[in-house]
Write a protein that holds these residues in place. Structure first.
Motif, PDB file in Angstrom:
ATOM      1  N   VAL A  41     -52.472  59.167 -21.165  1.00 39.31           N
ATOM      2  CA  VAL A  41     -52.678  58.322 -22.336  1.00 39.31           C
ATOM      3  C   VAL A  41     -51.292  58.068 -22.909  1.00 39.31           C
ATOM      4  O   VAL A  41     -50.325  58.770 -22.565  1.00 39.31           O
ATOM      5  CB  VAL A  41     -53.616  58.980 -23.369  1.00 39.31           C
ATOM      6  N   TYR A  42     -51.215  57.051 -23.755  1.00 34.60           N
ATOM      7  CA  TYR A  42     -49.902  56.619 -24.245  1.00 34.60           C
ATOM      8  C   TYR A  42     -49.937  56.478 -25.761  1.00 34.60           C
ATOM      9  O   TYR A  42     -50.784  55.780 -26.300  1.00 34.60           O
ATOM     10  CB  TYR A  42     -49.530  55.291 -23.601  1.00 34.60           C
ATOM     11  N   GLN A  43     -49.013  57.152 -26.425  1.00 27.59           N
ATOM     12  CA  GLN A  43     -48.966  57.046 -27.881  1.00 27.59           C
ATOM     13  C   GLN A  43     -47.812  56.130 -28.297  1.00 27.59           C
ATOM     14  O   GLN A  43     -46.665  56.345 -27.890  1.00 27.59           O
ATOM     15  CB  GLN A  43     -48.793  58.412 -28.538  1.00 27.59           C
ATOM     16  N   LEU A 104     -45.058  45.348 -18.107  1.00 28.68           N
ATOM     17  CA  LEU A 104     -43.971  44.382 -18.115  1.00 28.68           C
ATOM     18  C   LEU A 104     -44.436  43.056 -17.518  1.00 28.68           C
ATOM     19  O   LEU A 104     -44.148  41.975 -18.046  1.00 28.68           O
ATOM     20  CB  LEU A 104     -42.807  44.966 -17.307  1.00 28.68           C
ATOM     21  N   LYS A 105     -45.199  43.149 -16.428  1.00 30.59           N
ATOM     22  CA  LYS A 105     -45.739  41.978 -15.751  1.00 30.59           C
ATOM     23  C   LYS A 105     -46.785  41.287 -16.615  1.00 30.59           C
ATOM     24  O   LYS A 105     -46.797  40.071 -16.755  1.00 30.59           O
ATOM     25  CB  LYS A 105     -46.421  42.422 -14.446  1.00 30.59           C
ATOM     26  N   GLU A 106     -47.638  42.117 -17.209  1.00 28.10           N
ATOM     27  CA  GLU A 106     -48.795  41.618 -17.936  1.00 28.10           C
ATOM     28  C   GLU A 106     -48.417  41.057 -19.313  1.00 28.10           C
ATOM     29  O   GLU A 106     -48.937  40.036 -19.744  1.00 28.10           O
ATOM     30  CB  GLU A 106     -49.787  42.784 -18.099  1.00 28.10           C
ATOM     31  N   PRO A 263     -52.802  58.743 -29.292  1.00 30.49           N
ATOM     32  CA  PRO A 263     -52.570  58.423 -27.878  1.00 30.49           C
ATOM     33  C   PRO A 263     -53.710  57.520 -27.375  1.00 30.49           C
ATOM     34  O   PRO A 263     -54.876  57.781 -27.688  1.00 30.49           O
ATOM     35  CB  PRO A 263     -52.605  59.798 -27.200  1.00 30.49           C
ATOM     36  N   LEU A 264     -53.372  56.451 -26.666  1.00 30.19           N
ATOM     37  CA  LEU A 264     -54.346  55.420 -26.298  1.00 30.19           C
ATOM     38  C   LEU A 264     -54.404  55.205 -24.792  1.00 30.19           C
ATOM     39  O   LEU A 264     -53.451  55.492 -24.066  1.00 30.19           O
ATOM     40  CB  LEU A 264     -53.956  54.090 -26.955  1.00 30.19           C
ATOM     41  N   LYS A 265     -55.523  54.617 -24.357  1.00 36.60           N
ATOM     42  CA  LYS A 265     -55.638  54.190 -22.959  1.00 36.60           C
ATOM     43  C   LYS A 265     -54.749  52.956 -22.766  1.00 36.60           C
ATOM     44  O   LYS A 265     -54.511  52.213 -23.731  1.00 36.60           O
ATOM     45  CB  LYS A 265     -57.082  53.821 -22.652  1.00 36.60           C
ATOM     46  N   PRO A 266     -54.306  52.705 -21.518  1.00 36.30           N
ATOM     47  CA  PRO A 266     -53.393  51.578 -21.277  1.00 36.30           C
ATOM     48  C   PRO A 266     -53.862  50.245 -21.859  1.00 36.30           C
ATOM     49  O   PRO A 266     -53.071  49.522 -22.460  1.00 36.30           O
ATOM     50  CB  PRO A 266     -53.305  51.528 -19.748  1.00 36.30           C
ATOM     51  N   ALA A 267     -55.145  49.932 -21.728  1.00 31.17           N
ATOM     52  CA  ALA A 267     -55.642  48.643 -22.233  1.00 31.17           C
ATOM     53  C   ALA A 267     -55.476  48.550 -23.747  1.00 31.17           C
ATOM     54  O   ALA A 267     -55.216  47.471 -24.289  1.00 31.17           O
ATOM     55  CB  ALA A 267     -57.110  48.454 -21.849  1.00 31.17           C
ATOM     56  N   ASP A 268     -55.648  49.687 -24.432  1.00 29.55           N
ATOM     57  CA  ASP A 268     -55.514  49.678 -25.883  1.00 29.55           C
ATOM     58  C   ASP A 268     -54.048  49.533 -26.311  1.00 29.55           C
ATOM     59  O   ASP A 268     -53.768  49.036 -27.398  1.00 29.55           O
ATOM     60  CB  ASP A 268     -56.129  50.949 -26.489  1.00 29.55           C
ATOM     61  N   ILE A 269     -53.134  49.976 -25.454  1.00 34.62           N
ATOM     62  CA  ILE A 269     -51.713  49.764 -25.734  1.00 34.62           C
ATOM     63  C   ILE A 269     -51.409  48.261 -25.692  1.00 34.62           C
ATOM     64  O   ILE A 269     -50.690  47.735 -26.542  1.00 34.62           O
ATOM     65  CB  ILE A 269     -50.819  50.532 -24.727  1.00 34.62           C
TER      66      ILE A 269
END
Ligand code: C2E
Ligand code: MG
Ligand code: MG
Ligand code: MG
Length: 279
Positions: A41-43, A104-106, A263-269
Motif C-alpha cells: 500500500v502507498y501512503q 508515470l505512464k498512467e 496508506p492506500l491501494k494504487p488506484a486510490d493513489i
C-alpha cells in the motif's frame, strides 16, 4: 523450592510457545511471497499547507490465509531475524519500482514524484544490495531519481558497509531518507557522517506540536537543522488539521499522516493525485 521450579517450568513453556510461534510465522512468511499474500500500500507524502501529492511511501501488507492481516511491526522483525528480509525486501523494491513506473505512464505529470521504500539494516549491508536496487530500476524502467530508500539511524550507526551502501545509492541517483529521525542514539552525530537527502522527523516529535514551548522548540530546531543542510524535511504521523497548520507555520514544507491520507491501494493513489493536482 517446588513452587520455584514450577514457575521455572511455566516460564520455559512460555518461551517454547513463543519460539514455536515465531518459527511458524517465519515458515509461513517464506511461502508468502510465492503465494501472493504480500501486497504494497502507498501512503501519500504531501506538501504543506494544501496537501498536494509530492511522493508516496510503500508499506508492505501481509494477509495470512488463516490469521488474516498481520502487521509489519510484527512480521518485519521476524523477517530480519531469519534473514528472509533480504528476499522480501528485494520483492518490495521491485514491486514498488514497477508501480512507480506504471503511475508515470498512467498519470504523467500528476504521478507521485517519488516512491519511498523502507530498507532494513540487514538488507542494506548485503554486499549485493546496490545491484538489487539497480536491477529493480532497470527491470521496471523507473528513473533512479524517482526512488528514495528509507533507512533508520540504527542501520547506519555502525558505519562501514551501511555507509558504503548509502554512498552507492547516491551514486546511482537514488535518494536516501533517514526515517524516524530523532529516536536513535546519535541522531545529530549521524548528520555529520552520513550523506542523506531527506529527514523524516519521527511522529513522537510531531505529537508534541501545540503541547508546550519546549516540545515546539525541538520540532522547530529539527526543521531548521534539516533545512539549513539543504535536506528535504518531512513531518511524520500528522493526524490533525491543527498540527498541519502549526507545522507549516514553524517552517515544515512536507508532511505525511492520517490527516492527509492513510496508506492506500494504487488506484486510490491515482485518485488522490488527480484530486489534489494544482490545489
Ligand atoms: P515507518 O517506515 O516509519 O512507516 C510509517 C508507519 O506509520 C506506517 O505503519 C504508517 O501506516 C504509520 N502511520 C502513518 N501516518 C500515521 C499517523 O498519522 N498516525 C499513526 N498512528 N500512524 C501513522 P506500518 O505500515 O504499520 O509500518 C510500520 C513499520 O514497518 C514502518 O515504519 C517500517 O519501519 C516497517 N515497514 C513497513 N513496510 C516495510 C517494508 O516494505 N520493508 C521494511 N524493511 N520495513 C517495512
Ligand atoms: Mg518509513
Ligand atoms: Mg517513519
Ligand atoms: Mg516510524
Amino acid at each position: 523450592k517446588n513452587r520455584g521450579r514450577g514457575r521455572c517450568v511455566e516460564f520455559d513453556q512460555g518461551m517454547d510457545v513463543r519460539a514455536q510461534e515465531h518459527a511458524r510465522l517465519a515458515a509461513d512468511l517464506s511461502a508468502a511471497v510465492e503465494r501472493n499474500e504480500l501486497a504494497l500500500v502507498y501512503q501519500p507524502i504531501v506538501t504543506l499547507p494544501h496537501g498536494e501529492l509530492a511522493g508516496v511511501e510503500a508499506l508492505v501488507r501481509w494477509t495470512h490465509p488463516v490469521r488474516g492481516f498481520v502487521s509489519p511491526a510484527e512480521f518485519i522483525p521476524v523477517a530480519e531475524r531469519t534473514g528472509l528480509i533480504v528476499q522480501l525486501g528485494a520483492w518490495v523494491l521491485y514491486e514498488a519500482c514497477t508501480q512507480g513506473a506504471a503511475w508515470l505512464k498512467e498519470l504523467g505529470p500528476a504521478a507521485p514524484g517519488r516512491i519511498s521504500v523502507n530498507v532494513s539494516a540487514r538488507q542494506l549491508i548485503e554486499p549485493d544490495f546496490p545491484t538489487v536496487v539497480e536491477a529493480a530500476l532497470l527491470a521496471s524502467g523507473l528513473p533512479a531519481e524517482r526512488l528514495t530508500v528509507e533507512i533508520t539511524e540504527t542501520a547506519v550507526f555502525d558505519g562501514g558497509p551501511a555507509l558504503a551502501a548509502v554512498t552507492a545509492m547516491r551514486e546511482l541517483g537514488v535518494k536516501v531518507a533517514l526515517d524516524d529521525f530523532g529516536t536513535g542514539h546519535s541522531s545529530l552525530g549521524l548528520l555529520r557522517t552520513c550523506p542523506i537527502d531527506v529527514l523524516k522527523v519521527d511522529k513522537s516529535f510531531v505529537d508534541g506540536v501545540g503541547q508546550s514551548p519546549e516540545q515546539e522548540a525541538i520540532i522547530t530546531s529539527l526543521s531548521q537543522i534539516g533545512t539549513s543542510m539543504r535536506l528535504l524535511v518531512v513531518a511524520e504521523g500528522v493526524e490533525t488539521a491543527a498540527q498541519a497548520e502549526r507545522l507549516h507555520e514553524i517552517g515544515y514544507r512536507y508532511a505525511q499522516g492520517y490527516h492527509f491520507a492513510r496508506p492506500l491501494k494504487p488506484a486510490d493513489i491515482a485518485d488522490y493525485a488527480t484530486a489534489t493536482a494544482g490545489v
